[in-house]
Design a protein around this motif. Structure first.
Motif, short mmCIF file in Angstrom:
data_model
loop_
_atom_site.label_atom_id
_atom_site.label_comp_id
_atom_site.label_asym_id
_atom_site.label_seq_id
_atom_site.Cartn_x
_atom_site.Cartn_y
_atom_site.Cartn_z
N ILE A 80 0.86 -1.19 0.00
CA ILE A 80 0.00 0.00 0.00
C ILE A 80 0.90 1.23 0.00
CG2 ILE A 80 -1.80 1.25 1.21
CD1 ILE A 80 -2.61 -1.38 2.52
N ALA A 81 0.77 2.07 -1.03
CA ALA A 81 1.57 3.30 -1.13
C ALA A 81 0.61 4.49 -1.18
CB ALA A 81 2.46 3.26 -2.37
N GLN A 82 0.69 5.33 -0.15
CA GLN A 82 -0.24 6.47 -0.02
C GLN A 82 0.49 7.77 -0.31
OE1 GLN A 82 -0.68 7.65 3.97
NE2 GLN A 82 -1.09 9.68 3.13
N ASP A 83 -0.07 8.58 -1.20
CA ASP A 83 0.49 9.88 -1.55
C ASP A 83 0.35 10.83 -0.36
OD1 ASP A 83 1.24 12.29 -2.68
OD2 ASP A 83 0.15 11.96 -4.55
N ASN A 84 1.48 11.37 0.10
CA ASN A 84 1.48 12.25 1.27
C ASN A 84 1.74 13.71 0.89
OD1 ASN A 84 1.38 12.58 4.19
ND2 ASN A 84 3.57 13.04 4.07
N SER A 85 1.58 14.06 -0.38
CA SER A 85 1.89 15.42 -0.83
C SER A 85 0.77 16.39 -0.45
CB SER A 85 2.12 15.44 -2.34
OG SER A 85 0.98 14.98 -3.02
N SER A 86 1.13 17.66 -0.35
CA SER A 86 0.17 18.67 0.10
C SER A 86 -0.93 18.95 -0.92
CB SER A 86 0.91 19.97 0.44
OG SER A 86 1.61 20.46 -0.69
N PHE A 121 3.14 2.04 3.17
CA PHE A 121 4.11 3.09 2.90
C PHE A 121 3.38 4.40 2.59
CE2 PHE A 121 5.89 -0.94 1.54
CZ PHE A 121 7.16 -0.93 2.08
N HIS A 122 4.08 5.50 2.76
CA HIS A 122 3.63 6.78 2.22
C HIS A 122 4.79 7.41 1.47
CE1 HIS A 122 5.51 8.20 6.00
NE2 HIS A 122 5.72 9.33 5.36
N PHE A 123 4.49 8.30 0.54
CA PHE A 123 5.54 8.88 -0.29
C PHE A 123 5.22 10.32 -0.65
CE2 PHE A 123 2.44 7.27 -3.29
CZ PHE A 123 2.41 8.22 -4.29
N ASP A 124 6.27 11.07 -0.87
CA ASP A 124 6.20 12.38 -1.52
C ASP A 124 7.38 12.44 -2.49
OD1 ASP A 124 8.29 13.08 0.51
OD2 ASP A 124 6.55 13.27 1.81
N LYS A 125 8.51 13.01 -2.03
CA LYS A 125 9.70 12.96 -2.88
C LYS A 125 10.37 11.60 -2.78
CE LYS A 125 14.00 15.45 -3.87
NZ LYS A 125 14.89 16.55 -3.45
N THR A 126 10.26 10.97 -1.60
CA THR A 126 10.84 9.64 -1.37
C THR A 126 9.79 8.73 -0.74
OG1 THR A 126 11.69 10.30 0.80
CG2 THR A 126 13.17 10.55 -1.10
N LEU A 127 10.09 7.45 -0.69
CA LEU A 127 9.20 6.45 -0.11
C LEU A 127 9.59 6.23 1.35
CD1 LEU A 127 6.93 4.35 -0.96
CD2 LEU A 127 8.80 2.70 -1.08
N LEU A 131 1.68 4.49 6.86
CA LEU A 131 0.76 5.47 6.30
C LEU A 131 0.88 6.78 7.07
CD1 LEU A 131 -2.38 3.17 5.89
CD2 LEU A 131 -0.64 3.69 4.18
N SER A 132 0.46 7.88 6.46
CA SER A 132 0.59 9.19 7.10
C SER A 132 -0.68 10.00 6.87
CB SER A 132 1.80 9.94 6.54
OG SER A 132 1.83 11.27 7.03
N PRO A 133 -1.25 10.60 7.94
CA PRO A 133 -2.42 11.46 7.78
C PRO A 133 -2.05 12.93 7.60
CG PRO A 133 -2.04 11.04 10.10
CD PRO A 133 -0.92 10.37 9.35
N ASN A 134 -0.75 13.25 7.44
CA ASN A 134 -0.31 14.65 7.47
C ASN A 134 -0.49 15.36 6.13
OD1 ASN A 134 0.55 14.33 10.16
ND2 ASN A 134 2.49 13.47 9.46
N PHE A 135 -0.20 14.68 5.02
CA PHE A 135 -0.30 15.26 3.68
C PHE A 135 0.45 16.59 3.60
CE2 PHE A 135 -4.05 12.57 4.21
CZ PHE A 135 -3.93 11.75 3.12
N ASN A 136 1.74 16.55 3.96
CA ASN A 136 2.54 17.78 4.00
C ASN A 136 3.77 17.72 3.10
OD1 ASN A 136 3.97 15.88 5.41
ND2 ASN A 136 4.08 17.01 7.33
N GLY A 137 3.83 16.76 2.18
CA GLY A 137 4.98 16.66 1.27
C GLY A 137 5.03 17.84 0.32
N ASP A 613 7.24 25.39 -4.02
CA ASP A 613 5.78 25.46 -4.06
C ASP A 613 5.23 24.65 -5.23
OD1 ASP A 613 5.63 27.23 -1.85
OD2 ASP A 613 6.17 28.90 -3.16
N LEU A 614 5.89 23.53 -5.53
CA LEU A 614 5.50 22.76 -6.70
C LEU A 614 4.10 22.18 -6.58
CD1 LEU A 614 8.87 20.88 -7.34
CD2 LEU A 614 8.04 22.96 -8.42
N GLU A 615 3.67 21.89 -5.35
CA GLU A 615 2.37 21.26 -5.16
C GLU A 615 1.21 22.20 -5.46
OE1 GLU A 615 1.74 17.98 -4.37
OE2 GLU A 615 3.86 17.77 -4.81
N ASP A 616 1.47 23.52 -5.56
CA ASP A 616 0.41 24.48 -5.85
C ASP A 616 0.21 24.70 -7.34
OD1 ASP A 616 -0.07 25.01 -3.12
OD2 ASP A 616 1.66 26.34 -3.06
#
Length: 696
Positions: A80-86, A121-127, A131-137, A613-616
């Motif tokens: 399970i890979a969860q996207d943690n990006s903002s 797992f969770h990922f943003d720039k790296t794996l 899991l993460s509930p933060n979504f701050n990548g 600010d790539l996520e915006d």
């Protein structure tokens, strides 16, 4: 785990067991055939024991093998890979509770049960694990996440990958290429919102990082607009806070993209900040993606480089493309036979690609008598004897006119200049160069950047070396094939950044003596991302222009608010290096000082740290990418509300099943300890009973 045992006779027939048994019976009959004081019961029992012992000993002489077969079940892995990006939270549609999504993903481990091995797992720039509930990548690299999963569980039973993401990525290559390497079903959970919103944005700016003083330079701004037909896009450009250009562009479609070419002037030396801003329109969904900053280093001179080659070679094109990518360098390529057409004194660096100097006495004399830096390059066409005579950095003792494949092995103790970690990691993965076959030794004044790794074996053979001998710098590359590096890097990463940085740093080091300063302080690059470590280098030369790092070197770093930070450089090789760590976004100036003898020296400069600010930049989820990933793997894309359906889909998938690994092991019967215990026990029992009955 299940074990099965059997006996195999190797090269002999199993029928030899009967002669062994017959020998045991015959021996026992001869020993117990005459009447004794033993009762028949004891006689038959002892005879049986003796027959068994002799049979086993005879069998040992035949060296039979015991085959052990073990069966190890391997449960299918569910990753399970969860996207943690903002971007997940910033553009989350109404009605979707992200904490509930994370909770539902976490419940899959319990729902699937013991028949599956579930990893989270969770990922943003790296794996990363869990899991993460933060979504701050701050960045998203889907391709890297899939690559790390595949690498971590290579040759294991990967049954399914559950990818919970919005399909947006701003780092790395297209994840569809990496997904093909995963031999597993990829189920996707479609996060984010596919609704197109009213938005103006700068998607990219194409520019050269350097410009020449007094010249104009071109910049290409890639702008986009959504649901804004009929509006006018107003683009404003400022240089160091001063307005330099404004441009109005009409928007004639709701899904609008345009590349806007601009021409700006380099009228002042130094590093300049250019800000590109799009004026807001009514009801625009995001304002962060309306502004982009770039930094241009305006130089007052070019370094002129002459590349002399023996014959056409694909490395020439690779060098030309990479060197000309840096506006600070002016390159001319010429065949050695046409060398009379140029004036050698006009150039700051000579690059000799497989040139045999003994056949060109004028060039050889110029190099011997002059102070121009020289870069020697060897390859399949190189005359090794001539090569060794002309340069002393790398000596090659050749045994035959052949080449060998040599991978680049970066040396941690190399201190002449610094390459970024990402460049070093990429260079380790690139194909081998072709070096002349033979034994290699480095010269006494050489500093080795790369050593050769032949196959999987690291060697002490130098591959790429530099020299600073009495103020004159030289380099030697003992291999050809830079064009393979160029192609391979683009294939793997979609750019030539590592090769460009390597060549740029090498040329910068070689030509630095052209305008020698006794004390130089410079950054690895002018602009750092806020997640990067800021690396600053320093070089100190004594009066004989010999590199030294005996004195201490200090540095004061000051931010825009006037706050100062004090550091002291560390010694590395013959130079200095400072890792200032991760700095907050902003502009910084630095002043460095040292003292050599009674002379005080100082140097100053500036650097910039930019926020990420790539996520915006993208507000519309890319669910089409998720459909493509599931389609090519034979799985399905599901909305967050249907996560509970995943266990059923996985159980129904015939490709996701437990595998049984069979492991065969052979051992000789004579190596089994319990056989000797059996022989000893039988003989001891026989002796004891005969002793008790008075037969011994």
């Amino acid at each position: 785990m299940l074990f099965l045992f059997s006996v195999t006779w190797g090269t002999i027939s199993g029928w030899w067991f009967l002669p062994c048994l017959l020998a045991g019976i015959l021996y026992a009959w001869l020993m117990y055939k005459y009447p004794t004081n033993l009762s028949n019961k004891f006689r038959y029992g002892l005879a049986t024991a003796r027959a068994l012992v002799i049979t086993v000993i005879a069998l040992l002489l035949l060296s039979p093998l015991i085959k052990t077969v073990s069966y190890q079940p391997q449960k299918p892995l569910v990753l399970i890979a969860q996207d943690n990006s903002s971007s997940i939270t910033k553009f989350n549609p109404a009605g979707i509770k992200l904490k509930q999504v994370v909770s539902d993903l976490d419940k899959l481990k319990q729902t699937l049960g013991d028949k599956y091995d579930v990893r989270e797992f969770h990922f943003d720039k790296t794996l990363q694990q869990g899991l993460s509930p933060n979504f701050n990548g701050r960045q998203t690299d889907l391709s890297a996440a899939l690559h790390q999963l595949n690498e971590q569980y290579v040759n294991q039973n990967i049954g399914a990958v559950i990818l919970a993401t919005d399909g947006l990525y701003n780092q790395g290559a297209d994840p569809q290429y990496e997904a093909r390497n995963l031999k597993a079903s990829i189920y996707t959970i479609a996060l984010g919102d596919t609704t197109i919103r009213r938005d103006l944005l700068i998607s990219n700016i194409n520019y050269n990082k350097t410009a020449l003083l007094g010249n104009d330079f071109e910049v290409e701004v890639q702008a986009e607009a959504y649901l804004s037909a009929g509006e006018t896009m107003l683009l404003n450009i400022t240089e160091d806070g001063r307005s330099v250009l404004s441009k109005s562009i009409p928007i004639d479609a709701n899904n609008w993209r345009k590349t806007i070419p601009l021409k700006l002037s380099a009228d002042k030396k130094g590093l300049h900040k250019f800000t590109f801003n799009l004026a807001l329109v009514k009801n625009e969904v995001s304002v962060q993606n309306n502004t982009e900053n770039i930094y241009i280093d305006v130089l007052d001179a070019r370094q002129k480089i002459l590349l002399v080659y023996n014959s056409p070679h694909p490395d020439i094109a690779a060098l030309k493309q990479s060197i000309e990518n840096n506006r600070n360098y002016e390159l001319k390529t010429i065949e050695v036979s046409d060398l009379f057409k140029v004036k050698l004194g006009d150039y700051n660096l000579l690059v000799l690609h497989q040139v045999q100097l003994s056949n060109n006495l004028a060039l050889q004399k110029y190099i011997s008598a002059g102070t121009t830096p020289v870069w020697y390059m060897a390859g399949a066409q190189t005359n090794i004897l001539d090569f060794d005579l002309q340069q002393k950095l790398i000596k090659i003792t050749g045994t035959r006119p052949d080449v060998q494949e040599a991978f680049a092995q970066p040396q941690t103790d190399f201190g002449s200049f610094t390459l970024s970690d990402s460049t070093l990691n990429k260079l380790k993965q690139l194909p081998p160069l072709l070096a002349p076959f033979g034994s290699y030794t480095a010269g006494s004044t050489s500093t080795v950047l790369f050593k050769q790794k032949i196959g999987n074996i690291p060697t002490q053979y130098p591959l790429w070396a530099f020299e600073d001998n009495q103020g004159r710098r030289k380099a030697t590359l003992a291999g050809e094939g830079l064009w393979r590096w160029q192609l391979s890097e683009y294939q793997q990463y979609g750019n030539h950044n590592a090769l460009n940085e390597l060549l740029s740093q090498s040329i910068q080091y070689l030509t630095a003596n052209t305008n020698r300063q006794r004390f130089r302080v410079y950054t690895a690059k002018n602009v750092f991302d806020e997640s990067e470590h800021v690396i600053i280098n320093a070089e100190l030369y004594n009066e004989a222009l010999v590199l030294t790092n005996t004195p201490d070197v200090k540095l004061d770093l000051k931010d825009q608010k006037g706050k100062s930070y004090s550091y002291q450089f560390s010694r590395t090789g013959q130079s200095y290096q400072l890792d200032a760590g991760v700095l907050a976004p902003g502009e910084y100036t630095y002043t460095s000082a040292t003292q050599i003898g009674k002379e005080k020296l100082s140097a100053s400069g500036q650097l910039n740290v930019t926020s990420i600010d790539l996520e915006d930049r993208q507000s519309t989820a890319n669910h089409q990418l998720l459909r493509n990933l599931t389609k090519q793997s034979g799985a399905q894309m599901l909305p967050p509300a249907d996560i509970a359906k995943l266990p059923g889909l996985i159980r129904q998938n015939e490709n996701i099943k437990t595998l049984v690994n069979e492991d065969k092991h052979y051992s000789e019967l004579i190596d089994i300890k319990w056989v000797f215990v059996l022989i000893l026990a039988l003989l001891s029992t026989e002796w004891f009973l005969r002793k008790r009955e008075g037969e011994v």
